[in-house]
Design an enzyme around this catalytic site. Structure first.
Site, mmCIF file in Angstrom:
data_model
loop_
_atom_site.group_PDB
_atom_site.id
_atom_site.type_symbol
_atom_site.label_atom_id
_atom_site.label_comp_id
_atom_site.label_asym_id
_atom_site.label_seq_id
_atom_site.Cartn_x
_atom_site.Cartn_y
_atom_site.Cartn_z
ATOM 1 N N ASP A 108 -0.185 5.182 0.889
ATOM 2 C CA ASP A 108 -0.430 6.172 1.961
ATOM 3 C C ASP A 108 -0.588 5.492 3.310
ATOM 4 O OD1 ASP A 108 -0.955 8.966 0.598
ATOM 5 O OD2 ASP A 108 -1.876 7.446 -0.669
ATOM 6 N N ASP A 115 -2.277 -0.173 5.821
ATOM 7 C CA ASP A 115 -2.675 0.465 7.090
ATOM 8 C C ASP A 115 -4.174 0.702 7.223
ATOM 9 O OD1 ASP A 115 -2.533 2.491 5.016
ATOM 10 O OD2 ASP A 115 -2.954 3.933 6.617
ATOM 11 N N ASP A 144 0.858 -1.172 0.000
ATOM 12 C CA ASP A 144 0.000 0.000 0.000
ATOM 13 C C ASP A 144 0.913 1.248 0.000
ATOM 14 O OD1 ASP A 144 -2.397 1.561 0.650
ATOM 15 O OD2 ASP A 144 -1.509 1.727 2.646
#
Ligand SMILES: O=P(O)(O)OC[C@H]1O[C@H](O[C@H]2O[C@H](CO)[C@@H](O)[C@H](O)[C@H]2O)[C@H](O)[C@@H](O)[C@@H]1O
Length: 285
Positions: free
Chosen positions: A39, A220, A37
């Site tokens: 961001d 996240d 991922d």
């Protein structure tokens, strides 16, 4: 995909760096294939999306690990945007939460969710701008297959008005679904596709659905939980959550391991690179 997944509170998930033996045991000698991922994982969360720039140090670590292991970036961002931000040739890039995939060399994999959603998304984007541009700090970010409506920078008092616009626009576009993220709601094609399905599809398409490969998804956000769940269905598949349990003690995750923050993600990637460079002969990641 099975709908019986295991979720735990983040605090109960083993730390990938504190407990390297446990991670090594979970890998079981398989070669990791990394799905990253962007961001909140490769970069810290910042107030404005345009300011989430990958550091040179982070780029060096990703480049190092990509030299020895398969690496794909699977982001909610527009694919060209995340390609520009990561700026490493030879990776696989998926944007718009896995709706938009490109592989090196281009075009040999047929994206199963391709289709012309542009008219619907263009109309929804106009409607979001019409409602949200008057709200100070609200930000509309168009991606090819998703539109993000950001509320990180709005005043608390403006949230009900922000939410009302999302409800009104969502109601006008039943072909779109709403997905939440970190201080953002996204409108996307209402089809059964997400980062998890994208990762499973990539594993097959890239001939990585093999017993000697351990697919690892590092992420996240709640949208990354789709990938963590998907990897619970794959032998050797592991989700690695980037989250500090103290920040959201009630959060549950389908990840098998965790680290606290993007700095620790880089430490983990460097360890995995070191292990692969040593031909898997080190004791643990
Ligand atoms: O899947 P990702 O690569 O993690 O992308 C998820 C979304 O990330 C971005 O928004 C988030 O990060 C911003 C920068 O730190 C932050 O300002 C925002 O509040 C977060 O929601 C990006 O702008 C979105 O398009 C992505 O979908």
């Amino acid at each position: 995909m099975s709908d019986t997944f295991t979720h735990r509170r983040v605090a109960d998930v083993p730390h990938a760096l504190d407990d390297p033996q446990a991670l090594a045991a979970a890998l079981g000698g398989r070669t990791p294939a990394l799905f990253l991922d962007y961001d909140g994982t490769l970069t810290p969360i910042v107030p404005r999306p345009e300011d989430a720039v990958l550091s040179d140090a982070a780029r060096a670590v990703v480049r190092r690990v990509a030299a020895v292991l398969p690496v794909a970036v699977v982001s909610g961002r527009d694919r060209p945007d995340v390609e520009r931000l990561v700026a490493i040739d030879g990776l696989i890039y998926a944007g718009s939460h896995g709706f938009d995939v490109e592989v090196p060399g281009g075009g040999t994999l047929e994206n199963p969710v391709s289709g012309d959603w542009s008219q619907t998304l263009d109309a929804a984007e106009r409607a979001l701008h019409a409602g949200l541009d008057a709200i100070d700090g609200a930000q509309v970010e168009r991606k090819k297959f998703s539109i993000a409506a950001h509320y990180r920078r709005i005043a608390d008092a403006d949230y009900p008005a922000f939410r009302a616009v999302l409800d009104e626009v969502g109601g006008r576009f039943p072909d779109l679904k709403e997905k939440p993220g970190k201080k953002v709601f996204e409108l996307q094609p209402a089809i059964d596709w997400h980062k998890g399905k994208c990762v499973l599809w990539l594993l097959q398409a890239l001939d990585l659905d093999r017993p000697d490969v351990a697919p690892l998804f590092l992420g996240d956000d709640v949208t990354d939980e789709d990938a963590f769940r998907a990897l619970q269905t794959v032998d050797g598949g592991l989700g690695i959550l980037c989250a500090d349990p103290a920040e959201d003690p009630a959060r549950e995750t389908a990840a098998a391991f965790r680290v606290d923050d993007p700095d620790q993600i880089l430490t983990l990637l460097a360890r995995l690179a070191g292990l692969a460079e040593a031909g898997g002969e080190e004791d643990a990641p």
